[in-house]
Write a protein that holds these residues in place. Structure first.
Motif, PDB file in Angstrom:
ATOM      1  N   TYR A 149      18.563 -12.376  -5.854  1.00  0.00           N
ATOM      2  CA  TYR A 149      17.949 -12.838  -4.613  1.00  0.00           C
ATOM      3  C   TYR A 149      17.734 -14.348  -4.650  1.00  0.00           C
ATOM      4  CZ  TYR A 149      13.455 -13.580  -6.932  1.00  0.00           C
ATOM      5  OH  TYR A 149      12.455 -14.061  -7.759  1.00  0.00           O
ATOM      6  N   LEU A 150      17.509 -14.897  -3.459  1.00  0.00           N
ATOM      7  CA  LEU A 150      17.084 -16.280  -3.313  1.00  0.00           C
ATOM      8  C   LEU A 150      15.625 -16.274  -2.888  1.00  0.00           C
ATOM      9  CD1 LEU A 150      20.054 -17.767  -1.239  1.00  0.00           C
ATOM     10  CD2 LEU A 150      19.736 -17.848  -3.713  1.00  0.00           C
ATOM     11  N   GLY A 151      14.798 -17.056  -3.572  1.00  0.00           N
ATOM     12  CA  GLY A 151      13.406 -17.239  -3.191  1.00  0.00           C
ATOM     13  C   GLY A 151      13.248 -18.598  -2.534  1.00  0.00           C
ATOM     14  N   LEU A 152      12.722 -18.617  -1.311  1.00  0.00           N
ATOM     15  CA  LEU A 152      12.621 -19.851  -0.517  1.00  0.00           C
ATOM     16  C   LEU A 152      11.166 -20.295  -0.475  1.00  0.00           C
ATOM     17  CD1 LEU A 152      14.799 -18.591   2.493  1.00  0.00           C
ATOM     18  CD2 LEU A 152      15.585 -19.542   0.295  1.00  0.00           C
TER      19      LEU A 152
ATOM     20  N   ILE B 281      14.571 -23.727  -3.668  1.00  0.00           N
ATOM     21  CA  ILE B 281      15.183 -22.393  -3.679  1.00  0.00           C
ATOM     22  C   ILE B 281      15.352 -21.965  -5.126  1.00  0.00           C
ATOM     23  CG2 ILE B 281      17.217 -21.038  -3.040  1.00  0.00           C
ATOM     24  CD1 ILE B 281      17.732 -23.000  -0.774  1.00  0.00           C
ATOM     25  N   PHE B 282      15.052 -20.723  -5.396  1.00  0.00           N
ATOM     26  CA  PHE B 282      15.259 -20.150  -6.734  1.00  0.00           C
ATOM     27  C   PHE B 282      16.333 -19.080  -6.611  1.00  0.00           C
ATOM     28  CE2 PHE B 282      14.382 -16.513  -9.537  1.00  0.00           C
ATOM     29  CZ  PHE B 282      14.495 -17.119 -10.785  1.00  0.00           C
ATOM     30  N   LEU B 283      17.325 -19.130  -7.482  1.00  0.00           N
ATOM     31  CA  LEU B 283      18.347 -18.096  -7.552  1.00  0.00           C
ATOM     32  C   LEU B 283      18.162 -17.338  -8.854  1.00  0.00           C
ATOM     33  CD1 LEU B 283      21.021 -16.634  -6.849  1.00  0.00           C
ATOM     34  CD2 LEU B 283      22.234 -18.549  -7.911  1.00  0.00           C
TER      35      LEU B 283
ATOM     36  N   ASN C 194       6.530 -17.956  -3.905  1.00  0.00           N
ATOM     37  CA  ASN C 194       7.189 -18.651  -2.811  1.00  0.00           C
ATOM     38  C   ASN C 194       6.217 -19.042  -1.704  1.00  0.00           C
ATOM     39  OD1 ASN C 194      10.281 -18.620  -3.357  1.00  0.00           O
ATOM     40  ND2 ASN C 194       9.545 -16.604  -3.993  1.00  0.00           N
ATOM     41  N   ALA C 195       4.897 -18.995  -2.032  1.00  0.00           N
ATOM     42  CA  ALA C 195       3.830 -19.495  -1.147  1.00  0.00           C
ATOM     43  C   ALA C 195       3.878 -18.870   0.246  1.00  0.00           C
ATOM     44  CB  ALA C 195       3.892 -21.025  -1.067  1.00  0.00           C
ATOM     45  N   TRP C 196       4.161 -17.562   0.287  1.00  0.00           N
ATOM     46  CA  TRP C 196       4.283 -16.848   1.564  1.00  0.00           C
ATOM     47  C   TRP C 196       2.975 -16.122   1.864  1.00  0.00           C
ATOM     48  CZ3 TRP C 196       7.287 -11.760   2.699  1.00  0.00           C
ATOM     49  CH2 TRP C 196       7.530 -11.659   4.068  1.00  0.00           C
ATOM     50  N   GLU C 197       2.253 -16.588   2.842  1.00  0.00           N
ATOM     51  CA  GLU C 197       0.947 -16.022   3.192  1.00  0.00           C
ATOM     52  C   GLU C 197       1.148 -14.911   4.220  1.00  0.00           C
ATOM     53  OE1 GLU C 197      -3.578 -17.646   3.751  1.00  0.00           O
ATOM     54  OE2 GLU C 197      -1.881 -18.990   4.117  1.00  0.00           O
ATOM     55  N   ILE C 198       0.833 -13.662   3.832  1.00  0.00           N
ATOM     56  CA  ILE C 198       1.175 -12.491   4.655  1.00  0.00           C
ATOM     57  C   ILE C 198       0.054 -11.447   4.616  1.00  0.00           C
ATOM     58  CG2 ILE C 198       3.696 -12.558   4.740  1.00  0.00           C
ATOM     59  CD1 ILE C 198       3.638 -11.012   2.045  1.00  0.00           C
ATOM     60  N   PRO C 199      -1.098 -11.698   5.236  1.00  0.00           N
ATOM     61  CA  PRO C 199      -2.202 -10.742   5.155  1.00  0.00           C
ATOM     62  C   PRO C 199      -1.862  -9.354   5.704  1.00  0.00           C
ATOM     63  CG  PRO C 199      -2.642 -12.478   6.762  1.00  0.00           C
ATOM     64  CD  PRO C 199      -1.456 -12.914   5.976  1.00  0.00           C
ATOM     65  N   GLU C 200      -1.139  -9.283   6.828  1.00  0.00           N
ATOM     66  CA  GLU C 200      -0.837  -7.974   7.419  1.00  0.00           C
ATOM     67  C   GLU C 200       0.111  -7.171   6.530  1.00  0.00           C
ATOM     68  OE1 GLU C 200       1.114  -5.934  11.433  1.00  0.00           O
ATOM     69  OE2 GLU C 200       0.872  -8.111  11.303  1.00  0.00           O
ATOM     70  N   LEU C 201       1.167  -7.812   6.061  1.00  0.00           N
ATOM     71  CA  LEU C 201       2.125  -7.117   5.208  1.00  0.00           C
ATOM     72  C   LEU C 201       1.494  -6.733   3.872  1.00  0.00           C
ATOM     73  CD1 LEU C 201       5.012  -6.174   5.429  1.00  0.00           C
ATOM     74  CD2 LEU C 201       5.771  -8.338   4.447  1.00  0.00           C
ATOM     75  N   THR C 202       0.610  -7.572   3.373  1.00  0.00           N
ATOM     76  CA  THR C 202      -0.116  -7.240   2.146  1.00  0.00           C
ATOM     77  C   THR C 202      -0.935  -5.974   2.339  1.00  0.00           C
ATOM     78  OG1 THR C 202      -0.236  -9.567   1.459  1.00  0.00           O
ATOM     79  CG2 THR C 202      -1.857  -8.063   0.504  1.00  0.00           C
ATOM     80  N   HIS C 203      -1.599  -5.863   3.485  1.00  0.00           N
ATOM     81  CA  HIS C 203      -2.399  -4.665   3.782  1.00  0.00           C
ATOM     82  C   HIS C 203      -1.509  -3.419   3.857  1.00  0.00           C
ATOM     83  CE1 HIS C 203      -5.465  -2.085   5.536  1.00  0.00           C
ATOM     84  NE2 HIS C 203      -4.605  -1.769   6.491  1.00  0.00           N
TER      85      HIS C 203
ATOM     86  N   ASP D 110      12.413 -11.074   8.787  1.00  0.00           N
ATOM     87  CA  ASP D 110      11.916 -12.437   8.530  1.00  0.00           C
ATOM     88  C   ASP D 110      11.118 -12.464   7.239  1.00  0.00           C
ATOM     89  OD1 ASP D 110      11.253 -15.118   8.806  1.00  0.00           O
ATOM     90  OD2 ASP D 110       9.418 -14.653   9.906  1.00  0.00           O
ATOM     91  N   SER D 111      11.648 -13.144   6.254  1.00  0.00           N
ATOM     92  CA  SER D 111      10.936 -13.322   4.988  1.00  0.00           C
ATOM     93  C   SER D 111      11.571 -14.488   4.245  1.00  0.00           C
ATOM     94  CB  SER D 111      11.019 -12.052   4.121  1.00  0.00           C
ATOM     95  OG  SER D 111      12.293 -11.955   3.490  1.00  0.00           O
ATOM     96  N   PRO D 112      10.908 -15.016   3.219  1.00  0.00           N
ATOM     97  CA  PRO D 112      11.500 -16.099   2.422  1.00  0.00           C
ATOM     98  C   PRO D 112      12.388 -15.575   1.295  1.00  0.00           C
ATOM     99  CG  PRO D 112       9.281 -15.722   1.698  1.00  0.00           C
ATOM    100  CD  PRO D 112       9.518 -14.752   2.820  1.00  0.00           C
ATOM    101  N   PHE D 113      12.925 -14.381   1.477  1.00  0.00           N
ATOM    102  CA  PHE D 113      13.793 -13.791   0.453  1.00  0.00           C
ATOM    103  C   PHE D 113      15.142 -13.447   1.062  1.00  0.00           C
ATOM    104  CE2 PHE D 113       9.438 -12.626  -0.799  1.00  0.00           C
ATOM    105  CZ  PHE D 113       9.385 -13.314  -2.002  1.00  0.00           C
ATOM    106  N   VAL D 114      16.177 -13.868   0.382  1.00  0.00           N
ATOM    107  CA  VAL D 114      17.538 -13.480   0.740  1.00  0.00           C
ATOM    108  C   VAL D 114      18.033 -12.582  -0.391  1.00  0.00           C
ATOM    109  CG1 VAL D 114      19.843 -14.249   1.387  1.00  0.00           C
ATOM    110  CG2 VAL D 114      17.853 -15.696   1.891  1.00  0.00           C
TER     111      VAL D 114
END
Length: 563
Positions: free
Chosen positions: A320-323, A448-450, A486-495, A523-527
């Motif tokens: 994966y790619l981390g954005l 980006i991290f591969l 990847n500093a992705w702030e996701i309160p709803e998805l975390t719940h 939609d996410s920072p992951f490919v």
């Protein structure tokens, strides 16, 4: 061939000498630098410690494997979080439970011979198998098992969340994980979780049982022996650690008193060989028993060679790619989606990764509960250009990608560099060894991290939590998931992710994980690009080498060789 213990020259040492004179010509088209490294490693290996054999004459009771192993940072089960470290630990330590490599939903007893659950679903009890001993000679008790799990939480290293997620903290873990008697371990959780979820976590490397007395005898400043255990072992598994020379060699010795019976192999040698061409040379010559990092081109030329066997095993690991969402460009949804259209999935699968990976675009690997096989993205630079223009970036942007400096990772990065350029994205490749790249990634200092991610246990929550949960996005966040990295702030998805582990109805739980995967696809920072297929070539006289579905279900204990 001569035996170096008798003073004769090691055959690969002769390669080393010729390479230094600039006259070596490898049969696989190896560079002078490549042969220099082969010979140097052979020379170091053959004369280190108690090793006394020529690599060209591997004894029948010694197992020699070539493996890219530069990702190891620590061998302490409470700290290790890398592919190779977890594999080595799986052969040094026993765990409470195991899953069947051929059927991941079937649990088997390890240190625990039986287990049960209280009526309220919150107290898990494990009966410790009688008569098990550590390699030190100390008996394995419930107190050792409790200590091992407690220290994971108390040390709070990278894998701590695997155990801590059951409502355990440094403040309560000694009360909640306890030895009810010398043979009974109890784990009290804060909620009534799906039982299979907790049991799956206890098959992880973090649940390895550590010799409490030995670890504490090496403790420094209350570190539970962590500094010592990074480079030493205190287990009850089929092998003990004799030596680890980073990016060179790992030596394991069999434990004669293992409760399942001693391995036929007296020793295991894991040689860090980064170049696939060198691995091919060594396996063809008979200098190693198994080559683990051969590329498709090497394997194609070896499939029909007498004396060799090609092995494939579908793994749970994902490429994966981390954005990093700290980058203002990557924070834009249009840019994130554009990158998903700039991966030439089919070309990579048919060329660079041929036979070693399958196209997979969701965060839960195929074969796991609730996994989706949907593939909505394909190579489409025109669509990517439209998305970038909509984000006001029609003139292109510059980004960097951190990648391990080994194959096939570098080849994939170079392919991405070319395909990204089709939409005006200038991608700078920043190669480094495994430790360097991972350290930077874990500090959230990348664009980006591969890389690869493998589940820590055989439950979909392992990946859902990693990719779709981030309870604290601050730099000091305690739960350092991939979403956090990847500093992705996701309160709803975390719940949603945390709610799925309380769902005991199997069909509803599957629906929960499919919902999470579809949200990530949109939609996410992951490919997510591929699911790994483990590829190895072994000598035809080698049997019993287990390549299971997880990165740490690789077992050496059953290896035997034809006489």
């Amino acid at each position: 061939m001569s035996d170096p213990s008798r003073g004769g020259p090691n055959p690969l040492f002769r390669h080393f000498c010729r390479a230094r004179r600039g006259k070596a010509q490898g049969s696989a088209g190896l560079s002078r630098r490549g042969l220099f490294r082969v010979g140097l490693l052979a020379f170091i290996s053959a004369y280190a410690g108690r090793v006394r054999f020529a690599w060209g004459r591997v004894p029948r009771d010694v197992f020699v494997m070539a493996l890219q192993s530069d990702d190891i940072i620590s061998l302490d089960p409470a700290e290790l979080f890398e592919f190779t470290g977890a594999e080595v630990a799986a052969n040094i330590y026993d765990r409470l439970l195991y899953f069947d490599p051929d059927d991941v939903e079937t649990l088997k007893g390890g240190v625990a011979e039986s287990w049960s659950l209280s009526g309220d679903g919150r107290v898990f009890r494990f009966k410790i198998r009688a008569g098990i001993g550590f390699q030190s000679g100390n008996p394995v008790t419930a107190e050792d098992a409790a200590y091992s799990l407690q220290r994971v939480v108390l040390l709070n290293k990278a894998p701590a969340f695997i155990i801590a997620q059951f409502g355990l903290s440094p403040e309560n873990v000694r009360d909640k994980i306890r030895a009810a008697d010398p043979q009974t371990l109890e784990i009290e959780t804060d909620r009534a979780y799906a039982p299979s979820f907790l049991y799956s976590c206890l098959t992880a490397a973090a649940a390895s049982v550590v010799d409490m007395r030995l670890a504490e005898s090496h403790a420094e400043n209350g570190d539970f022996g962590n500094r010592w255990l990074r480079t030493n072992s205190a287990g009850s598994g089929p092998f003990s650690l004799r030596a680890w020379k980073p990016s060179e060699l790992i030596i394991l010795d069999r434990f004669e008193g293992h409760w399942r019976g001693a391995s036929v192999m007296k020793s295991v040698f894991i040689r860090h060989i980064a170049e696939p061409g060198v691995q091919r040379l060594l396996i063809e010559r008979g200098d190693i028993d198994v080559a683990r990092n051969l590329g498709p081109d090497q394997v194609v030329g070896m499939k029909d060679k007498p004396g060799l066997r090609v092995r494939h095993a579908r793994k749970g690991s994902l490429y994966y790619l981390g954005l990093n969402q700290k980058n203002p460009h990557l924070r834009m949804p249009q840019v994130r989606k554009a990158l998903k259209y700039l991966v030439d999935y089919d070309r990579l699968a048919m060329t660079i990764l041929r036979g070693t990976a399958e196209i997979h675009q969701t965060i839960i690997p195929g074969g796991y509960l609730g996994a989706l096989e949907e593939r909505p993205y394909q190579w489409n630079p025109e669509e990517a250009k439209k998305l970038l223009a909509a984000a006001g970036l029609g003139d292109g942007i510059e980004l960097s990608v951190d990648v391990r400096n080994t194959r096939p990772d570098l080849d994939v990065a170079q392919s991405l560099q070319a395909s990204f350029a089709e939409a005006g994205i200038r991608l700078r490749i920043l190669p480094g060894d495994g430790k360097q790249v991972l350290t930077k990634y874990r500090a959230r200092n990348h664009d980006i991290f591969l890389g690869r991610w493998g589940p820590d246990y055989q439950d979909p929550h392992s990946n859902a939590q990693a990719f779709a949960s981030n309870p604290d996005n601050s730099d000091q966040g305690r739960v350092k998931t991939l979403a956090w990295r990847n500093a992705w702030e996701i309160p709803e998805l975390t719940h949603l992710t945390e709610a799925a582990i309380l769902e005991r109805d199997r069909a509803r739980r599957i629906a929960d994980y499919r919902d999470i995967q579809r949200r990530e696809l949109e939609d996410s920072p992951f490919v997510v690009v591929f699911q790994e297929v483990d590829l190895a070539v072994e000598r035809a006289d080698v049997h019993g080498f287990v390549m299971g579905p997880s990165f740490d279900t690789v077992y050496y204990r059953g290896v035997v060789k034809d006489q």
